[in-house]
Design a protein around this motif. Structure first.
Motif, PDB file in Angstrom:
ATOM      1  N   ARG A  88     -33.734  -7.095 -22.787  1.00 32.41           N
ATOM      2  CA  ARG A  88     -32.925  -7.038 -24.015  1.00 32.41           C
ATOM      3  C   ARG A  88     -31.459  -7.331 -23.710  1.00 32.41           C
ATOM      4  O   ARG A  88     -30.789  -8.050 -24.450  1.00 32.41           O
ATOM      5  CB  ARG A  88     -33.034  -5.659 -24.682  1.00 32.41           C
ATOM      6  N   ARG A  89     -30.980  -6.770 -22.614  1.00 31.01           N
ATOM      7  CA  ARG A  89     -29.570  -6.979 -22.258  1.00 31.01           C
ATOM      8  C   ARG A  89     -29.333  -8.389 -21.728  1.00 31.01           C
ATOM      9  O   ARG A  89     -28.260  -8.952 -21.880  1.00 31.01           O
ATOM     10  CB  ARG A  89     -29.124  -5.921 -21.238  1.00 31.01           C
ATOM     11  N   MET A  90     -30.348  -8.967 -21.123  1.00 29.91           N
ATOM     12  CA  MET A  90     -30.203 -10.334 -20.605  1.00 29.91           C
ATOM     13  C   MET A  90     -30.234 -11.375 -21.720  1.00 29.91           C
ATOM     14  O   MET A  90     -29.658 -12.453 -21.577  1.00 29.91           O
ATOM     15  CB  MET A  90     -31.340 -10.626 -19.627  1.00 29.91           C
ATOM     16  N   ILE A  91     -30.937 -11.078 -22.791  1.00 26.78           N
ATOM     17  CA  ILE A  91     -31.033 -12.008 -23.924  1.00 26.78           C
ATOM     18  C   ILE A  91     -30.635 -11.255 -25.184  1.00 26.78           C
ATOM     19  O   ILE A  91     -31.476 -10.945 -26.026  1.00 26.78           O
ATOM     20  CB  ILE A  91     -32.478 -12.553 -24.088  1.00 26.78           C
ATOM     21  N   PRO A  92     -29.355 -10.939 -25.318  1.00 23.55           N
ATOM     22  CA  PRO A  92     -28.948 -10.042 -26.406  1.00 23.55           C
ATOM     23  C   PRO A  92     -29.093 -10.669 -27.790  1.00 23.55           C
ATOM     24  O   PRO A  92     -29.116  -9.955 -28.784  1.00 23.55           O
ATOM     25  CB  PRO A  92     -27.472  -9.755 -26.097  1.00 23.55           C
ATOM     26  N   GLU A  93     -29.224 -11.996 -27.851  1.00 22.40           N
ATOM     27  CA  GLU A  93     -29.287 -12.660 -29.164  1.00 22.40           C
ATOM     28  C   GLU A  93     -30.627 -12.461 -29.854  1.00 22.40           C
ATOM     29  O   GLU A  93     -30.729 -12.609 -31.067  1.00 22.40           O
ATOM     30  CB  GLU A  93     -29.041 -14.173 -29.018  1.00 22.40           C
ATOM     31  N   VAL A  94     -31.650 -12.166 -29.113  1.00 20.18           N
ATOM     32  CA  VAL A  94     -32.971 -12.019 -29.733  1.00 20.18           C
ATOM     33  C   VAL A  94     -33.097 -10.627 -30.339  1.00 20.18           C
ATOM     34  O   VAL A  94     -32.559  -9.650 -29.812  1.00 20.18           O
ATOM     35  CB  VAL A  94     -34.089 -12.260 -28.700  1.00 20.18           C
TER      36      VAL A  94
END
Lengths: 112, 112
Positions: free
Chosen positions: B48-54
């Motif tokens: 979640r933190r690595m791909i915060p846009e999703v």
DNA sequence: CTTATTACTAACCTTTTGGTTAGTTAACTT
DNA sequence: AAGTTAACTAACCAAAAGGTTAGTAATAAG
């Protein structure tokens, strides 16, 4: 030493290029259309008969989008009844082997 | 000789494998998720933190779908608060270089 | 005069995909 | 007793993708 030991080290990659790749190959019909055009120039009606499952509207829509992307090019002859031919651009012919290789990804996941 | 001279000679290819390929790589987030997991096991919150846009919902939904497809595997530890790790399956690690190479298709279409 | 042919366009509808927000669980910390 | 944490689920909504059907233009063939 406040450095977190297991901090995520994400992969970095070219987002723009990846997005462009997905634009080109995703969608229910894009790759089929590209494969069917292959190395020849194909008339619209020819493509319709080669991919009969796609609706007329969607086929035209996808052809337009692929022209926009620079994947295929369209040539209209001034004849009646109309004659329109689609063919792969030089860029696409260049990476065509890569595109054909895409099935190998799926193959790896077919049999248990 | 009634053989039509210019009859379409369509490319034949493995439809099932191609469809599977598209299932794996298409969608706004699938490849990003696969890339970010990479060779390590990643916790859900880490991703979640690595791909915060999703959005949370879509991330979970995509993780589930990728597990279904056999692309990633999920390991739950019985702890509180929960710990769940996702990692690429052997099959995926095997074709991971292919997946990273996908950007090269897009790259060919970026600069005029 | 009617019909056939080709490559479309337009209007409309359904399905799929992605997004927002709020709630849940169970133990640990304060 | 209340708040924090992690990994979810549920209900609802908006946008995108794909599909159906009907119509058009220009000419040639019957």
């Amino acid at each position: 030493m406040n450095e977190p030991i297991n901090a995520p080290k994400p992969h970095f990659f070219n987002h723009t290029a990846l997005k462009k790749t997905l634009d080109i190959i995703c969608g229910k019909w894009r790759l089929y259309i590209i494969y069917q055009i292959g190395t020849e120039a194909r008339r619209y009606g020819e493509l319709r008969r080669m991919i009969p499952e796609v609706s007329e509207k969607v086929l035209i829509q996808e052809l337009k989008a692929l022209v926009e992307l620079g994947v295929i090019e369209k040539k209209s002859y001034n004849e009646v009844p109309p004659r329109v031919e689609y063919s792969l651009t030089a860029k696409t012919l260049h990476i065509f082997p890569h595109l054909l290789e895409l099935t190998s990804i799926g193959e790896a996941f077919l049999n248990p």
